[in-house]
Each structure stands twice: as C-alpha cells, then as structure tokens.
Design a protein around this motif. Structure first.
Motif, PDB file in Angstrom:
ATOM      1  N   UNK A  83       0.728  -0.746   0.567  1.00  0.00           N
ATOM      2  CA  UNK A  83       0.172   0.006  -0.231  1.00  0.00           C
ATOM      3  C   UNK A  83       1.069   1.286   0.244  1.00  0.00           C
ATOM      4  N   UNK A  84       0.978   2.339  -1.319  1.00  0.00           N
ATOM      5  CA  UNK A  84       1.254   3.680  -1.758  1.00  0.00           C
ATOM      6  C   UNK A  84       1.193   4.615  -1.102  1.00  0.00           C
ATOM      7  N   UNK A  85      -0.924   4.310  -0.356  1.00  0.00           N
ATOM      8  CA  UNK A  85      -0.978   6.011  -0.010  1.00  0.00           C
ATOM      9  C   UNK A  85      -2.123   4.982   0.911  1.00  0.00           C
ATOM     10  N   UNK A  86      -1.870   5.718   2.298  1.00  0.00           N
ATOM     11  CA  UNK A  86      -1.006   6.581   2.728  1.00  0.00           C
ATOM     12  C   UNK A  86       0.384   5.599   3.203  1.00  0.00           C
ATOM     13  N   UNK A  87       1.409   5.914   3.078  1.00  0.00           N
ATOM     14  CA  UNK A  87       2.245   5.493   3.426  1.00  0.00           C
ATOM     15  C   UNK A  87       2.924   4.880   4.797  1.00  0.00           C
ATOM     16  N   UNK A  88       1.964   5.396   5.902  1.00  0.00           N
ATOM     17  CA  UNK A  88       2.247   5.084   7.266  1.00  0.00           C
ATOM     18  C   UNK A  88       1.160   4.273   7.863  1.00  0.00           C
ATOM     19  N   UNK A  96     -13.450  13.164   5.449  1.00  0.00           N
ATOM     20  CA  UNK A  96     -14.290  12.122   5.789  1.00  0.00           C
ATOM     21  C   UNK A  96     -14.436  10.444   4.546  1.00  0.00           C
ATOM     22  N   UNK A  97     -13.672  10.738   4.016  1.00  0.00           N
ATOM     23  CA  UNK A  97     -13.329  10.249   2.025  1.00  0.00           C
ATOM     24  C   UNK A  97     -11.704  10.015   2.661  1.00  0.00           C
ATOM     25  N   UNK A  98     -11.568   9.140   2.291  1.00  0.00           N
ATOM     26  CA  UNK A  98      -9.354   8.558   1.736  1.00  0.00           C
ATOM     27  C   UNK A  98      -8.942   8.222   1.063  1.00  0.00           C
ATOM     28  N   UNK A  99      -8.495   8.461  -0.308  1.00  0.00           N
ATOM     29  CA  UNK A  99      -8.054   7.759  -1.554  1.00  0.00           C
ATOM     30  C   UNK A  99      -6.632   6.770  -0.892  1.00  0.00           C
ATOM     31  N   UNK A 100      -6.993   5.691  -1.685  1.00  0.00           N
ATOM     32  CA  UNK A 100      -6.111   4.084  -1.169  1.00  0.00           C
ATOM     33  C   UNK A 100      -5.473   4.326  -2.579  1.00  0.00           C
ATOM     34  N   UNK A 101      -4.432   3.649  -2.099  1.00  0.00           N
ATOM     35  CA  UNK A 101      -3.640   3.527  -3.556  1.00  0.00           C
ATOM     36  C   UNK A 101      -2.588   2.287  -3.179  1.00  0.00           C
ATOM     37  N   UNK A 102      -2.085   1.185  -4.344  1.00  0.00           N
ATOM     38  CA  UNK A 102      -1.091   0.678  -3.866  1.00  0.00           C
ATOM     39  C   UNK A 102      -0.656  -0.394  -4.655  1.00  0.00           C
ATOM     40  N   UNK A 103       0.685  -0.974  -4.640  1.00  0.00           N
ATOM     41  CA  UNK A 103       0.660  -2.277  -6.302  1.00  0.00           C
ATOM     42  C   UNK A 103       0.852  -3.050  -5.687  1.00  0.00           C
ATOM     43  N   UNK A 104       0.134  -4.162  -6.447  1.00  0.00           N
ATOM     44  CA  UNK A 104       0.179  -5.792  -6.149  1.00  0.00           C
ATOM     45  C   UNK A 104       1.019  -6.572  -7.632  1.00  0.00           C
ATOM     46  N   UNK A 105       1.985  -7.181  -7.478  1.00  0.00           N
ATOM     47  CA  UNK A 105       3.060  -7.565  -7.948  1.00  0.00           C
ATOM     48  C   UNK A 105       2.560  -8.805  -8.303  1.00  0.00           C
ATOM     49  N   UNK A 106       2.522  -9.575  -9.571  1.00  0.00           N
ATOM     50  CA  UNK A 106       3.118 -10.934  -9.973  1.00  0.00           C
ATOM     51  C   UNK A 106       1.310 -12.282  -9.157  1.00  0.00           C
ATOM     52  N   UNK A 139     -14.723   5.268   1.833  1.00  0.00           N
ATOM     53  CA  UNK A 139     -15.548   5.753   3.047  1.00  0.00           C
ATOM     54  C   UNK A 139     -15.302   5.762   4.199  1.00  0.00           C
ATOM     55  N   UNK A 140     -15.137   6.551   5.046  1.00  0.00           N
ATOM     56  CA  UNK A 140     -14.746   6.089   6.537  1.00  0.00           C
ATOM     57  C   UNK A 140     -15.881   6.994   7.617  1.00  0.00           C
TER      58      UNK A 140
END
Length: 206
Positions: A83-88, A96-106, A139-140
């Motif tokens: 998961x790259x966003x958020x990093x921590x 009330x909302x948060x964009x989530x980003x991640x890399x998934x390999x293989x 949605x939080x």
C-alpha cells in the motif's frame, strides 16, 4: 527427464539396436524380446531433442527418429502487495473519504486481488495490468477504519493493511447576538434608565 518407449521388431536382442540421443550413441536402455519393447529415459535440453533408433538384422536395418521439444516453464513468483497511499501504517485525517493506492505484483488480474474494509469485502476498486496499481476511494466512519489488500496466486499470497483514523472536524458557529429589549431599533423611551436584554449564542462565557 522424459520416459520413452518404442517397439523394435525382428531383432535378436539389444545388441541389434542402436540408440542416439541428440547425436550421441548410448546403450542406456532396456529391451524385452518377448514384448519387443525398448524403454529409456531422456534428460531433455532446452529446445528440440532428437531421438534416433536403428534396428539391424541379417536382412537389413530400419531407422526411426522423433523429436521432443522441451520448453522450460516460467517460474511463478508469489504476489507482493504494497500500500503506497497512505504510506504510514496508521494515518489520521479530518476528511470523511480517503483515496487508497497500492501496487500488486505477480497476479494475472483483479480477480486475484481481495480488498476488505472494516472486515467487509469491497469490490469497487480498479487494477491496472500494466502499472500494477490498485486504486479506490474509501468512505470513513468516525474513529478507526482498517483496510486490507490481499493477493493470491499458485505460488502463494501476500497482504498489506492500514489503519485510518477519522477525526470528524467540529464545526464552530460564530457568535450570534439578538436584542430582546429593546424589541426594535429606534425604540423610544421616556425614562432616563432602561434595562437592556440581549441573547448571545455560540459563546462559552461572558
């Protein structure tokens, strides 16, 4: 290693049979005169492997050849989820909302990926096969929110998670003053003393 079986007729025994594997003569085979079958194993090399069998008797000889093409399978690596966003691992926000980003390999496709939010499956995410990027909007609820992104293939599985704390921002209204006495502006009185009354809201003290 590949197991080969061939039928060789009209020979007296294995001494009447020549076996070549990729041009190299070998006698590492067995032959049964009763079944007329010869058996041997071939250690395959990458690409084409040529097998030649020649049978000989007093009336002549016969040769048959075949090829076995060995294509080395591509190794399958287990998934890697980041998961790259958020990093921590723990993230605090007043939104009330948060964009989530991640890399998934293989993985082959989004079908190999699972997203859960607060323990419930969440399917409204996108996965780009080229960039290997997962994206979604979350949605939080007030307090702690947990998201887990998992991926699975034939070689194994991996997951990553984040805890997102939503602190709802308190809306503070500005002070508001309302005159009760006098009831209106320009109010006429005929006494030199006057009791003035007003209501003041959205303040903690005078």
């Amino acid at each position: 290693v590949y197991s080969v079986e061939a039928r060789v007729k009209h020979v007296d025994g294995p001494s009447d049979i020549n076996l070549k594997i990729n041009g190299n003569l070998t006698n590492n085979f067995t032959y049964s005169t009763s079944s007329e079958l010869m058996n041997f194993n071939v250690s395959l090399v990458q690409g084409a492997n040529i097998i030649e069998i020649t049978g000989t008797n007093e009336y002549g000889q016969d040769m048959e050849s075949t090829s076995i093409i060995y294509q080395k399978p591509n190794p399958v690596n287990p998934p890697i989820v980041t998961i790259t966003n958020p990093m921590s691992s723990v993230y605090t926000t007043t939104q009330s909302t948060k964009e989530i980003g991640a890399t998934v390999l293989n993985v082959s496709s989004a079908q190999d990926i699972e997203v859960t939010i607060n323990g419930s499956n969440f399917n409204n995410f996108s996965y780009n096969d080229v960039s290997k990027h997962v994206q979604l909007n979350m949605n939080l609820q007030e307090g702690n929110n947990q998201i887990v992104i998992s991926a699975t293939n034939s070689a194994g599985s991996d997951s990553d998670s984040r805890t997102i704390i939503y602190n709802k921002e308190e809306v503070i209204e500005p002070p508001f003053v309302t005159f009760i006495n006098p009831p209106s502006s320009g109010y006429i009185v005929n006494s030199p003393s006057f009791e003035m009354v007003a209501e003041v809201t959205n303040v903690e003290s005078k």
